[in-house]
Design an enzyme around this catalytic site. Structure first.
Site, PDB file in Angstrom:
ATOM      1  N   SER A 173       0.810  -1.217   0.000  1.00 15.00           N
ATOM      2  CA  SER A 173       0.000   0.000   0.000  1.00 15.00           C
ATOM      3  C   SER A 173       0.843   1.266   0.000  1.00 15.00           C
ATOM      4  O   SER A 173       0.502   2.243  -0.669  1.00 15.00           O
ATOM      5  CB  SER A 173      -0.942   0.012   1.204  1.00 15.00           C
ATOM      6  OG  SER A 173      -1.800  -1.084   1.174  1.00 15.00           O
TER       7      SER A 173
ATOM      8  N   HIS B 262       0.598   4.138   4.358  1.00 17.66           N
ATOM      9  CA  HIS B 262       0.054   4.880   3.212  1.00 17.66           C
ATOM     10  C   HIS B 262       0.648   6.283   3.164  1.00 17.66           C
ATOM     11  O   HIS B 262       1.088   6.745   2.105  1.00 17.66           O
ATOM     12  CB  HIS B 262      -1.463   4.993   3.311  1.00 17.66           C
ATOM     13  CG  HIS B 262      -2.179   3.690   3.252  1.00 17.66           C
ATOM     14  ND1 HIS B 262      -3.545   3.602   3.377  1.00 17.66           N
ATOM     15  CD2 HIS B 262      -1.739   2.421   3.091  1.00 17.66           C
ATOM     16  CE1 HIS B 262      -3.921   2.331   3.286  1.00 17.66           C
ATOM     17  NE2 HIS B 262      -2.834   1.599   3.117  1.00 17.66           N
TER      18      HIS B 262
END
Length: 195
Positions: free
Chosen positions: A106, A152
């Protein structure tokens, strides 16, 4: 990149083990035991089909755009540095919890999404606001319990820096304007996390 992620996921599926224990990002394993390879190995481990599916969609879509403008090598560098940025921020934020194991691409996916936003803004004249909103939408869409949002954020930030450094024809005022927009987006994400 996508094929390698699928290959590792397939091996994990065929030979089930707790691979996150072997390669997931974990403070104790990295800092205390010196397993520095985890900064990168965690990027290739995924929990389930939905996890790898979301990441591969983002990597394929954003990665192809980045590759078309910057070339394969620079796209791979942005991918790896973004994943590394996600791993580092995750490690720092979760330093007090030795039970946390972070896995997934991610951070690298967010780095490529931000890279594609920068490129679309500069090369195609698209609005940076639209691109930032898309990245924020992706963040919200992938937000659920057990998701390491610090990965992230770290991936997005280092992906932006890597893209700006690897791209040509960026003026100093472009970088400054982008920095201000990213700061606002990051502050919004931090406030959301704290709420």
């Amino acid at each position: 990149i996508c094929i390698f992620n699928l290959l590792i996921f397939g091996l994990n599926y065929l030979f089930p083990k707790d691979y996150y224990l072997l390669g997931g990002m974990n403070y104790e394993k990295v800092v205390v035991e010196g397993e520095y390879s985890r900064f990168l190995t965690c990027m290739y481990l995924h929990g389930d089909v939905a996890h790898i599916g979301m990441n591969l969609i983002a990597i394929a879509a954003a990665g192809s755009l980045v590759e078309s403008y910057l070339g394969s090598l620079k796209m791979i560098v942005i991918y790896l540095l973004s994943g590394l940025g996600g791993s580092i921020l995750s490690l720092v934020v979760h330093s007090g919890d030795h039970q946390v194991y972070s896995i997934g691409a991610s951070g690298a996916a967010f780095g490529l999404l931000v890279a594609s936003a920068i490129i679309q803004n500069k090369k195609q004249g698209r609005s940076m606001i639209q691109a930032i909103l898309f990245v924020c939408f992706y963040a919200v869409a992938t937000w659920s319990e057990g998701i390491d949002l610090t990965g992230h954020i770290g991936g997005a930030v280092l992906g932006a820096v890597a893209t700006l450094l690897l791209s040509r024809n960026f003026r100093e005022d472009d970088i400054e304007a982008f920095g201000k927009k990213m700061t606002g987006c990051i502050l919004s994400a931090v406030v959301s996390l704290a709420a």
